[in-house]
Write a protein that holds these residues in place. Structure first.
Motif, PDB file in Angstrom:
ATOM      1  N   ALA A 184       0.831  -1.209   0.000  1.00 42.80           N
ATOM      2  CA  ALA A 184       0.000   0.000   0.000  1.00 42.80           C
ATOM      3  C   ALA A 184       0.865   1.259   0.000  1.00 42.80           C
ATOM      4  O   ALA A 184       0.584   2.224  -0.732  1.00 42.80           O
ATOM      5  CB  ALA A 184      -0.931  -0.004   1.211  1.00 42.80           C
ATOM      6  N   ILE A 185       1.942   1.254   0.795  1.00 42.49           N
ATOM      7  CA  ILE A 185       2.857   2.398   0.823  1.00 42.49           C
ATOM      8  C   ILE A 185       3.538   2.552  -0.534  1.00 42.49           C
ATOM      9  O   ILE A 185       3.689   3.666  -1.056  1.00 42.49           O
ATOM     10  CB  ILE A 185       3.901   2.228   1.946  1.00 42.49           C
ATOM     11  N   ALA A 186       3.954   1.435  -1.119  1.00 44.12           N
ATOM     12  CA  ALA A 186       4.620   1.475  -2.426  1.00 44.12           C
ATOM     13  C   ALA A 186       3.708   2.062  -3.495  1.00 44.12           C
ATOM     14  O   ALA A 186       4.147   2.865  -4.329  1.00 44.12           O
ATOM     15  CB  ALA A 186       5.067   0.070  -2.822  1.00 44.12           C
ATOM     16  N   ARG A 187       2.451   1.675  -3.478  1.00 44.65           N
ATOM     17  CA  ARG A 187       1.513   2.206  -4.478  1.00 44.65           C
ATOM     18  C   ARG A 187       1.323   3.711  -4.316  1.00 44.65           C
ATOM     19  O   ARG A 187       1.233   4.438  -5.311  1.00 44.65           O
ATOM     20  CB  ARG A 187       0.184   1.467  -4.380  1.00 44.65           C
ATOM     21  N   ARG A 188       1.264   4.190  -3.090  1.00 50.25           N
ATOM     22  CA  ARG A 188       1.153   5.638  -2.877  1.00 50.25           C
ATOM     23  C   ARG A 188       2.427   6.349  -3.320  1.00 50.25           C
ATOM     24  O   ARG A 188       2.377   7.405  -3.963  1.00 50.25           O
ATOM     25  CB  ARG A 188       0.870   5.939  -1.403  1.00 50.25           C
ATOM     26  N   ARG A 189       3.578   5.758  -2.994  1.00 53.12           N
ATOM     27  CA  ARG A 189       4.859   6.377  -3.346  1.00 53.12           C
ATOM     28  C   ARG A 189       5.019   6.512  -4.860  1.00 53.12           C
ATOM     29  O   ARG A 189       5.580   7.491  -5.356  1.00 53.12           O
ATOM     30  CB  ARG A 189       6.010   5.532  -2.771  1.00 53.12           C
ATOM     31  N   CYS A 190       4.534   5.521  -5.594  1.00 54.43           N
ATOM     32  CA  CYS A 190       4.747   5.484  -7.047  1.00 54.43           C
ATOM     33  C   CYS A 190       3.471   5.776  -7.830  1.00 54.43           C
ATOM     34  O   CYS A 190       3.341   5.362  -8.991  1.00 54.43           O
ATOM     35  CB  CYS A 190       5.299   4.117  -7.450  1.00 54.43           C
ATOM     36  N   ALA A 191       2.553   6.505  -7.217  1.00 53.04           N
ATOM     37  CA  ALA A 191       1.258   6.761  -7.853  1.00 53.04           C
ATOM     38  C   ALA A 191       1.396   7.429  -9.213  1.00 53.04           C
ATOM     39  O   ALA A 191       0.579   7.208 -10.112  1.00 53.04           O
ATOM     40  CB  ALA A 191       0.392   7.614  -6.928  1.00 53.04           C
TER      41      ALA A 191
END
Length: 301
Positions: A184-191
């Protein structure tokens, strides 16, 4: 107990200096191995009391003590983050049970400090994490891992730091991890990075991917947990399967054992799966004490 803790801390610091480690890496080791009842201020005093004869070592210890005294809460957060993930495995724990336990641990670690959850020596600081990520990206580029037409798989992508850094240096990057919170953090970081994809994985294999579907594979500090769960050899074979002929796998840390043991394992697995070891246990990074292995699948030009 205090005397024993002091002896452990001094021995760790002596080993860190002998190995030429940075202060950040030494602080990470203290966070993992020194009894949690010993405060940052007490560790700072232990460092200053060592008083080595050589000026560089004195300066190194003074710098470490200053860091401990100036930011004790950051050190405590790193301790709490490290404590979330146990590297011990019970005799009756199956691979699936180990992976499930590790996933929960990484979820808790990422909730405390996303940066420290993927690199303790960042001390929870995003700028320090970015500096190491930049070093890793440069190393990958020098060794021909990256390319604007390449499809890359990242095993154990964590919070997506490599994907964010490498998105413009590949055609497609797929990051997989066992931790829902990290994904979930990765998806936000690389949105805003269109060619990056993240998937939650079982951690047991790479069964979601077809044969010869990637040009290169990355595994940044993920294999130690595959070794712990007993599925490292299976993943090595899976990497050979999903790599295209001539494709490379960068394994940065195979385990947390000695480099000699890791080198023997890597060479044995490379022979078993018709791969060639190109980089054998180098430590090329200044801000992180990771050990690098680079393996190439047979069949390239």
């Amino acid at each position: 107990m205090a005397r024993q803790t002091g002896a452990i801390a001094r021995r760790l610091l002596q080993d860190c200096m002998a190995d030429g480690l940075s202060v950040d890496n030494a602080l990470a080791r203290l966070a993992v191995y020194v009894d949690k009842s010993t405060s940052a201020a007490q560790l700072a005093n232990i460092a200053l009391d060592m008083r080595p004869s050589q000026a560089p070592e004195r300066c190194w210890l003074e710098h470490l003590a200053t860091r401990l005294r100036d930011r004790p809460s950051a050190f405590d957060d790193v301790r709490r983050t490290a404590a979330c993930v146990s590297h011990d495995r019970a005799n009756d724990e199956t691979a699936a049970m180990t992976i499930e336990r590790l996933a929960g641990g990484f979820d808790r670690a990422a909730a405390i400090s996303p940066a420290a959850s993927v690199q303790l020596s960042s001390l929870g600081d995003e700028d320090r994490l970015s500096a190491t990520t930049g070093e890793i990206a440069s190393w990958l580029e020098r060794h021909g891992i990256l390319g604007i037409r390449k499809h890359i798989l990242d095993i154990g992508c964590g919070i997506g730091r490599l994907e964010h850094a490498l998105g413009g240096m590949a055609e497609r990057i797929v990051g997989i991890d066992i931790s829902p919170r990290m994904i979930a953090i990765a998806r936000r970081r690389c949105a805003g990075v269109a060619n990056v994809e993240f998937r939650l994985t079982s951690g047991m294999d790479l069964g979601d991917f077809a044969d010869q579907s990637f040009d290169d594979v990355l595994a940044l500090d993920s294999f130690p947990y595959l070794v712990l769960a007993g599925v490292a050899e299976r993943h090595f074979g899976e990497i050979a399967r999903v790599l295209r002929p001539g494709g490379m796998a960068a394994v940065l840390n195979y385990s947390y054992r000695t480099s000699d043991i890791d080198s023997r394992d890597i060479k044995r697995l490379a022979r078993a799966y018709r791969m060639e070891v190109l980089v054998d246990g180098e430590m090329p990074f200044g801000s992180w004490d990771g050990t690098a292995f680079l393996i190439r699948r047979d069949g390239g030009t």
